[in-house]
Write an enzyme that holds these catalytic residues in place. Structure first.
Site, PDB file in Angstrom:
ATOM      1  N   ASP A  36       2.063  -1.196  11.644  1.00  0.00           N
ATOM      2  CA  ASP A  36       0.532  -1.341  11.404  1.00  0.00           C
ATOM      3  C   ASP A  36       0.212  -3.133  11.981  1.00  0.00           C
ATOM      4  OD1 ASP A  36      -0.079   0.975  10.330  1.00  0.00           O
ATOM      5  OD2 ASP A  36       0.718   0.374   8.209  1.00  0.00           O
ATOM      6  N   LYS A  51       0.901  -1.027   0.082  1.00  0.00           N
ATOM      7  CA  LYS A  51      -0.057  -0.028  -0.053  1.00  0.00           C
ATOM      8  C   LYS A  51       0.907   1.047  -0.042  1.00  0.00           C
ATOM      9  CE  LYS A  51      -2.818   0.382   3.389  1.00  0.00           C
ATOM     10  NZ  LYS A  51      -2.742   1.762   4.353  1.00  0.00           N
ATOM     11  N   SER A  52       1.910   1.218   0.905  1.00  0.00           N
ATOM     12  CA  SER A  52       2.809   2.391   0.874  1.00  0.00           C
ATOM     13  C   SER A  52       3.501   2.897  -0.400  1.00  0.00           C
ATOM     14  CB  SER A  52       3.862   2.214   2.140  1.00  0.00           C
ATOM     15  OG  SER A  52       3.137   2.182   3.256  1.00  0.00           O
TER      16      SER A  52
HETATM   17  C1  S3P Z   1       2.662   4.715   6.299  1.00  0.00           C
HETATM   18  C2  S3P Z   1       2.875   5.115   7.348  1.00  0.00           C
HETATM   19  C3  S3P Z   1       2.307   4.691   8.768  1.00  0.00           C
HETATM   20  C4  S3P Z   1       1.406   3.450   8.685  1.00  0.00           C
HETATM   21  C5  S3P Z   1       0.484   3.609   7.321  1.00  0.00           C
HETATM   22  C6  S3P Z   1       1.414   3.959   6.180  1.00  0.00           C
HETATM   23  C7  S3P Z   1       3.186   5.310   4.882  1.00  0.00           C
HETATM   24  O1  S3P Z   1       1.659   5.911   9.002  1.00  0.00           O
HETATM   25  O2  S3P Z   1       0.800   3.445   9.693  1.00  0.00           O
HETATM   26  O3  S3P Z   1      -0.107   2.544   7.338  1.00  0.00           O
HETATM   27  O4  S3P Z   1       2.871   4.746   3.962  1.00  0.00           O
HETATM   28  O5  S3P Z   1       4.080   6.063   5.029  1.00  0.00           O
HETATM   29  P1  S3P Z   1       2.468   6.987  10.215  1.00  0.00           P
HETATM   30  O6  S3P Z   1       3.295   7.631   9.231  1.00  0.00           O
HETATM   31  O7  S3P Z   1       1.370   7.753  10.643  1.00  0.00           O
HETATM   32  O8  S3P Z   1       3.150   6.224  11.142  1.00  0.00           O
END
Ligand code: S3P
Length: 445
Positions: free
Chosen positions: A328, A28-29
């Site tokens: 996560d 996803k990221s």
């Molecule tokens: C993500 C960062 C995380 C994670 C999210 C995806 C990202 O959040 O919890 O599911 O893709 O940069 P945070 O940056 O708020 O920790």
């Protein structure tokens, strides 16, 4: 809107051995970043393996609304025709990010350096989440919040900077979203933008910027941190992106295979980025059998196949410093801990309170209602494992995909079935989850 229109109740039942190979959907990221950075290149970026979940589809819509051409040519195969750094056009309507904090916050950053105005909005869960962490640095860069009550919550109307200013920013919370928003805004600023983080968070933005020929350097900072410097106003050059399978989605079948006796499952093409592997490290400390097969590199990221076999787990202590590498994964780790023998202490979970739900409270409630002894002590979650879980309850998912999938994995191994009130949000990150688990012979329905 979208997934939240119809609640979908789902029940998981104790299953026979899980068997087979599974490639979970794309990370996803990386998928969000491929669309956003692709939209900021000059030319065409070809993406394969893109996650076609609701969150990422909302980012694709936002990129189109901002002037990029985004086209799907087949399963996970997408092409983005970029508008160049600072080239976004003003959207005609509000940008709706649905359930996705990552999409919303990264696009806020990308828009902050463009001389246009846009309204950011999302579903009830996203409207509850804090945006000050993004607005603070992008206001320093020169963006303005035009919302009547210049508050911390969506909807937010944001005017990007005409003359963005490069800044040096020390992130007050360990967050890849904050870091990425500052870097994306810094793309439009002349000179160098620096982000300093005390704890290294996932670095897909940095890797992809380098992949697209930006000048970016990363130096260590203190024991666990990083000092990241980006040279602004680059011409981003398109390069193909191959999105590996999402380790945060693989976590669910992985833990299911550990917990259901007699299971053996192979999770193929899984991203191995060291800032995402906190869960597998912890599970192996708990005694899990996880083998990493065929490590390879694609598009600046490492991936491998993971062979997982069921077996007994024991309780461990998980240090706070590991949280960014598995932020996560705590709900599903808590499920594994409930089936372990002994107590598992997970420290330093402040950030879990501001996810799609208050995940600390939702995880504790999910376990308690199914007969597991759990304590919350400040920001620590303590699970008293007894080698098995009674189950038998309905879990409130609070619009949170990861609570829904964690509860269903628990139900595959607990004595009595476990149900969730609403599985519709699973489609935000893992479309086809129920079918994929059924294909491994999990009893879900
Ligand atoms: C993500 C960062 C995380 C994670 C999210 C995806 C990202 O959040 O919890 O599911 O893709 O940069 P945070 O940056 O708020 O920790």
């Amino acid at each position: 809107m979208s997934v939240s229109d119809h609640k979908i109740a789902i029940t998981a039942r104790r299953s026979g051995p899980l068997q087979g190979r599974l490639r979970v959907p794309g990370d996803k990221s990386i998928s969000h970043r491929a669309l956003i950075l692709g939209a900021l290149t000059v030319g065409r970026t070809l993406i394969t393996g893109l996650l076609e979940g609701e969150d990422v589809l909302n980012t694709a819509k936002a990129m189109r609304a901002l002037g990029a051409q985004v086209k799907r040519s087949g399963n996970g195969a997408w092409a983005v025709e970029g508008v160049g750094v600072a080239g976004f056009a003003e959207p005609e309507a509000a940008l709706d990010f649905g359930n996705s904090g990552t999409g919303c916050r990264l696009v806020m950053g990308a828009l902050a350096g463009c001389p246009i105005t846009a309204t950011f909005d999302g579903d009830a869960s996203l409207r509850r989440r804090p945006m000050k962490r993004i607005l603070d640095p992008i206001l320093q860069i020169g963006a303005c919040v035009e919302t009547a009550e210049a508050g911390d919550r969506l909807p937010v109307r944001l005017a990007g900077a005409r003359d963005p200013i490069p800044i040096i920013y020390r992130t007050p919370v360990p967050s890849a979203q904050v870091k990425s928003a500052v870097l994306l805004a810094g793309l439009a600023a002349p000179g160098q933008t620096t982000v300093i983080e005390a704890e290294a968070s996932r670095d897909h933005t940095e890797r992809m910027l380098a992949h697209f020929s930006a000048e970016i350097s990363v130096e260590p900072e203190g024991a666990h941190g990083r000092w990241i410097t980006l040279t602004g106003q680059p011409e981003l050059v398109p390069a193909p992106i191959v999105v590996p399978a999402d380790p945060s989605s693989a976590a669910f079948p992985l833990v299911a295979a550990l917990l259901v006796p007699g299971s053996e499952v192979i999770l193929t093409d899984t991203l191995l980025n060291p800032l995402r592997t906190g869960l597998t490290t912890t599970l192996m400390e708990m005694g899990a059998s996880i083998e990493t097969l065929g490590i390879r590199s694609e598009g600046g990221e490492e991936l491998a196949d993971l062979r997982v076999r069921s077996g007994a787990l024991r309780g461990v202590e998980v240090p706070a410093a590991r949280a960014p590498a598995m932020i996560d994964e705590y709900p599903i780790l808590a499920v594994a801990a409930a089936f372990a023998e002994g107590t598992t202490v997970m420290r330093g979970l402040t950030e879990l309170r501001v996810k799609e739900s208050d995940r600390l409270a939702a995880t504790a409630a999910m376990l308690r209602v199914n007969g597991v002894a759990v304590d919350i002590d400040g920001d620590d979650l303590i699970v008293h494992g007894r080698g098995g879980v009674p189950g038998g309850a309905l879990v409130a998912t609070h619009m949170d995909h990861r609570i829904a999938m964690s509860a269903l994995v628990m139900g595959l191994a607990s004595e009595h079935p476990v149900a969730v009130d609403d599985g519709s949000f699973i489609a935000t990150s893992f479309p086809g989850f129920v079918e994929a688990m059924r294909a491994l012979r999990g009893e879900l329905g």
